[in-house]
Structure formats: C-alpha cells, structure tokens
Write an enzyme that holds these catalytic residues in place. Structure first.
Site, short mmCIF file in Angstrom:
data_model
loop_
_atom_site.label_atom_id
_atom_site.label_comp_id
_atom_site.label_asym_id
_atom_site.label_seq_id
_atom_site.Cartn_x
_atom_site.Cartn_y
_atom_site.Cartn_z
CB CYS A 173 12.81 35.71 9.53
SG CYS A 173 12.22 37.21 9.80
CB THR A 178 20.18 37.93 5.47
OG1 THR A 178 19.16 38.91 5.91
CG2 THR A 178 20.40 36.62 6.01
CG HIS A 230 15.41 37.64 6.27
ND1 HIS A 230 16.84 38.07 6.71
CD2 HIS A 230 14.79 37.44 7.12
CE1 HIS A 230 16.69 38.19 7.93
NE2 HIS A 230 15.25 37.84 8.45
#
Length: 166
Positions: free
Chosen positions: A29, A23, A46
C-alpha cells in the site's frame, strides 16, 4: 492533549495539531501524508491500489456508520491525494504551503505478481504523479524495498515516525 487516531487500510483522516495519526501494516500500500506547516493541519491516507480509472474490480463503498468519526473511505492513491487536499483546505490549510511524505510501496509478494515491478511500485508512482499534478512537493519518501512499516504522524510538529517491520 493529543488525540491519537488510527487509520486502517483504505481509510483517510485529516486533523489539526491536536491529532496524531497512526497506521500499521503498510506493505505494498502507499501512505500519503500531507501537511500545512503554518496551520498545523494535515492528513494521512492508506491507499491500496494505484488509480481509480484503472480499477478492474468494482469499488466497495463502506457505509457511513461503519467508519469512525472523521474518517473517509479511500481505496486509490490518485483519489487519496485529491481528498486529502480538499479536506485540509476545508479546515483552513492552503495547497501552496502543503508538503507531502510517502511511505510504503514495498514489493511484498514478488513470487505472486506477474508485473516485474509489483503493485507497490505502481501505488508509489500514482501518488507521485498526482502530487505533481497538484503542485505539491514531496519532502520525504520511505518507499520500496521488501519490508512492512508502521507510521505515526504528529500534526503538532509535522514529523512522521516510520518504523520498519522485519
């Protein structure tokens, strides 16, 4: 042969030793990684917001056909932990063996946030609290700061490579 699976923002994927999950663009995040080292089963979520119960805006659900095979939609850090645990257990993993790693939770928009800690801090705290509720220890954290990160999680080894983006 290793299959590389890219997880985007608000997605989750669980797999086995045949998978490497990546990712990119992790800022405020929180990325939650769970792993059962005996079965070599793990997952990456995520998440973009801390808690589903505190959501001020309606949740936008993605249609099943818009997601890549094996991925799930997940918006909240607290919800991500439970979904990861359920999916890992469905593949044969055991909660008692799971370990966690956290990445992200940076303060990317300090001038725009009224909260002195910022959304990244709250995302990290929500993930920590939910992992504690499940009794899953956090092995490693690369959280906070003011930089973005990319993550590569090899499920054959359980090693997460974190690349800082400055």
């Amino acid at each position: 042969m290793t299959r590389i699976v890219e997880v985007r923002i608000a997605e989750l994927f669980v797999g086995n030793e045949e998978h490497t999950i990546v990712t990119n663009g992790v800022g405020s995040c929180i990325v939650v990684l769970l792993y059962d080292p005996i079965m070599k089963i793990g997952g990456l979520a995520h998440a973009i917001l801390p808690r589903k119960t505190e959501a001020r805006y309606p949740t936008i659900e993605f249609a099943a056909h818009s997601m890549d095979a094996g991925k799930r939609f997940v918006k909240f850090a607290d919800e991500a932990v439970g979904l990861l645990v359920d999916d890992i257990e469905s593949l044969g993993g055991k909660r008692a063996r799971m370990i966690a790693k956290l990445v992200g939770g940076a303060r990317m928009f300090s001038l725009l946030e009224a909260d002195k800690y910022g959304i990244g801090y709250h995302n990290t705290e929500a993930a920590r609290a939910e992992l504690a509720r499940f009794g899953i220890p956090i092995e490693t954290e690369v959280t906070g700061g003011t930089v973005g990160r990319n993550v590569r999680f090899d499920l054959a080894t359980g090693i997460a490579e974190v690349i800082t983006k400055v």
